[in-house]
Enzyme design. Structure first.
Site: not given
Lengths: 324, 464
Positions: B318, B321-323, B464
């Site tokens: 997770t 996934w944001h960066g 993102f």
């Protein structure tokens, strides 16, 4: 009133009358970059021989205001100065839409005649659908111009736990437009807090990773669809000796190498264009003043304004002015 | 195209004016054209990327459904999933991988200096990759049927209100709505306008104004600890107002076309534990990771150790996934650890005080935001005890600014929490009254015009 007040300012005839009845030898046009660099009284003293200097500035103003000052308060006023200096930074001369809306729109009204055909033409030719719609809404009701008052209200409320006295003054002053002069000591305390917060965020405290917005860079040198060309035309038509002065960037300003290359290329093209039009260009970038002389951003600290005035007089006016 | 532009408003009004006079099929074609204009407005080639995603997943889903051989079904499924992840990886993570790999080589003396690659990240790619994966996954698992209409599937993947930053929709929710005849309802229209204006207010007034403070503090060289606390609080307000603002505009825009998008936020800062927070924050992403990562890994069906490992893997992914950066990995790990500790605590005791839980969770969330936002968070922390001093006056001045701007967010949130608890329904109580709503919309609009920040930035979740 803060909210329900639609206003369109009229041309500042009083200022026009004052200027047209005077005979300044040198006119300086610009924004805060100029205001923090040239002290007109001190410059008059340096020039001697009863020379008059006139500063025409609009804080935060950009090329749109410089064009209107040049057209309506210099050329049309028929004052014929020896030289007109226009102070600018980076790409400001060829970004015509920059700061023409909201509170700036109202400030520009003061400099505009009832009809400004060429001004409108430049604005329209540079506007996309979004800009046009935004301008239309702004003309119907210029509520954006209230932004500063609202911000002032919030800033004052933010210090209220520390200065409770500021609350009654704040509401009366900001919402009803009352005068501040009755409570100067309270305001002084408030300004001190603001200044110390500004000091905290001053450039010297930043690390080297600054946000840089590439979309801000013009992809081409748009001389024909900007106020630059109109200003050059006015100087030609009215035989005005015009000098564009690029002020220094703060010595420790951090731009990426790419942005520096693009800016240098732009300034090079600007220089060539001005030479071809027989207009003077002074590039002060990298000259004369260390970091100690600066206040915030590219502004010179007020205590050094005389130093800069003297520097400008010594290095540039003697040569360009010709007769000293 | 971005929401906070006159171009978007013009597109929305134009499509809306003609939309309700058309038949269902033409309606969907118009929405699809609008979606591609929206996506390709600034960078036209992105439309081809979106189109190729659509084609690969459209045909893969059909093949998975129509192929009897289990082996071939698996092959089509794997092809679809890995092609999506490969493209996402190439755009989003390749630069990060190269940078760290060359860093390692340089450390051991095989290279003189590390390499950095600047790869353009197509906006919204993380969102529509996940949405397409969910579609193919659900078809493979038999939870939904592969659709024959390429227009409907294309619109499901590219529907402009939610294309760039979600909510990440499932076929059973969005695609079924796309397939149905839509009927104009005045209530939908009113709710849509309210959500759009409230979303713009959150973004332009709250998020952008508070961002000025948090951005500046995070740029400081040696910020004092008190300033870092303030920056984390400010960033908490900024990211919530920014992302939930985007979601509200997306949901509001979709409502105008008679489509209901999922709610992504349910007053997350009133959560009593971090477990609850992840049920209230970015809900569609949490559910996606639960259904497509956590449960396939085994979920909580096996031993405690295996469950904790699954939680850690899910949260690290997770974060990633944001960066593509280490602070996001650490942020994911941090959330995973806190959730494991919360599970252990809840399994051992029944002692709970709601108010204390909310306060503690609020602190945990904001420590997380500090890791999330600060690229060199460990350096910031190290320097924070010896850095620039801040006096009480400055702190109060900045804190009050954050508080004043975030007040509408918290008041509305608290009101919603109380109303929800009272009625046990997700309703807005007296805000549901049309006249009250109209007056609020008018005030919000005036607020946007007067108070919006001069330095508007892109929505945070665009990157993102």
């Amino acid at each position: 009133m803060l909210f329900f007040q639609s206003e369109k300012n009229n041309f500042n005839q009083k200022l026009y009358n004052e200027i047209s009845s005077s005979a300044p030898d040198y006119v300086f046009i610009g924004n805060s970059m100029l205001e923090t660099r040239i002290d007109e009284i001190y410059l008059e003293k340096l020039l001697g021989d009863n020379k008059d200097v006139l500063l025409l500035t609009m804080p935060g103003g950009m090329s749109s205001s410089w064009y209107l000052y040049l057209k309506n308060f210099v050329a049309e006023a028929g004052i014929n100065p020896d030289n007109v200096y226009i102070f600018f930074r980076d790409y400001e001369l060829t970004k015509p839409l920059y700061r023409t809306q909201g509170e700036y729109s109202q400030k520009l009204d003061l400099l505009s005649r009832t009809e400004e055909v060429k001004f409108d033409m430049i604005i329209n030719s540079n506007s996309g659908i979004g800009d046009k719609l935004s301008r239309l809404f702004d003309e119907i009701y210029p509520i954006q111009a209230k932004n500063n008052k609202a911000r002032d209200l919030i800033n004052r409320l933010s210090v209220s736990p520390y200065i409770p006295k500021i609350i009654p003054f704040t509401f009366l002053r900001v919402t009803l437009g009352l005068d501040d002069s009755n409570y100067i000591p309270v305001l002084r305390e408030y300004k001190n807090i603001q200044n110390s917060t500004n000091d905290l965020f001053s450039r010297k405290n930043f690390r080297s990773t600054e946000i840089f917005d590439f979309s801000d860079i013009p992809s081409e040198f748009k001389k024909t669809s900007s106020f630059l060309n109109l200003m050059v035309d006015i100087s030609d038509e009215h035989d005005i000796e015009l000098t564009f002065v690029r002020v220094q960037k703060r010595p420790n300003s951090i731009n990426s190498k790419i942005s520096d290359v693009i800016l240098n290329d732009y300034i090079d093209k600007l220089n060539k264009f001005l030479i071809s039009k027989e207009v003077n260009f002074i590039d002060l970038e990298g000259k004369g003043f260390s970091l100690d002389y600066y206040l915030d951003g590219d502004h010179i600290n007020p205590e050094y304004i005389k130093d800069f005035t003297e520097y400008f007089y010594r290095e540039n006016m003697i040569y360009f002015g010709g007769e000293n | 195209m971005i929401f906070q532009s006159y171009e978007y408003i013009s597109l929305l009004i134009f499509v809306l004016v003609i939309f309700w006079f058309l038949s269902r099929k033409i309606q969907n074609i118009i929405l699809l054209i609008a979606s591609y204009i929206f996506y390709g407005y600034i960078t036209p080639w992105l439309v081809f990327l979106l189109l190729s995603y659509t084609l690969v997943n459209y045909f893969s889903a059909l093949k998975i459904q129509n192929t009897k051989s289990q082996k071939n079904r698996k092959l089509f499924f794997a092809f679809s999933i890995f092609s999506g992840l490969f493209v996402l990886g190439a755009f989003k993570y390749f630069g990060f991988f190269i940078e760290n790999f060359t860093d390692l080589l340089a450390y051991f003396g095989f290279l003189d200096s590390k390499m950095t690659l600047q790869i353009f990240l197509p906006v919204g790619i993380s969102f529509y990759t996940f949405q397409t994966i969910s579609y193919v996954f659900d078809v493979y698992k038999g939870k939904t049927k592969a659709r024959k209409s390429i227009i409907d599937v294309s619109l499901f993947i590219g529907f402009f209100p939610q294309l760039i930053a979600g909510p990440i929709e499932r076929a059973n929710s969005l695609l079924t709505q796309i397939e149905k005849q839509k009927h104009f309802k005045i209530k939908n229209f009113n709710d849509g306008i309210f959500l759009i204006i409230w979303g713009f207010f959150k973004k332009l007034v709250i998020a952008d104004n508070v961002a000025i403070i948090s951005d500046k503090i995070f740029l400081l060289q040696d910020p004092h600890f008190s300033l870092l606390v303030l920056a984390s609080l400010a960033f908490g307000v900024q990211i919530f107002a920014d992302f939930s603002g985007y979601t509200d505009i997306a949901r509001g825009s979709a409502k105008l076309f008679g489509i209901n998008l999922s709610n992504n936020f349910n007053n997350p800062y009133f959560s009593r534990s971090m477990i609850e927070f992840w049920r209230r924050w970015h809900i569609t992403l949490s559910i996606w990771f639960r259904d497509y990562v956590y449960i396939p890994l085994g979920g909580s069906k096996r031993s405690n150790a295996k469950t904790y490992l699954n939680i850690l893997i899910t949260f690290i992914l997770t974060g990633l996934w944001h960066g593509a950066a280490w602070n996001f990995v650490f942020w994911g790990l941090y959330n995973g650890i806190i959730i494991i500790l919360t599970r252990i605590y809840l399994s051992k005791t029944n002692f709970r005080i709601n108010a204390l839980g909310i306060m503690l969770t609020f602190c945990f969330i904001h420590i997380g935001w500090f890791i999330f936002r600060s690229e060199n968070f460990y350096l910031s922390l190290l320097s924070s005890f010896s850095g620039i001093s801040i006096d009480f006056k400055n702190f109060i001045y900045l804190f009050m600014q954050v508080l004043i701007f975030s007040l509408p967010l918290y008041i509305f949130g608290a009101y919603q929490v109380i109303i929800t608890k009272k009625n046990n329904l997700h309703r807005l109580g007296f805000f549901d009254n049309l006249y009250i709503k109209s007056i609020i919309v008018m005030f919000l609009y005036l607020g946007i015009l007067i108070l919006r920040s001069n330095s508007t930035s892109d929505f945070i979740y665009f990157k993102f």
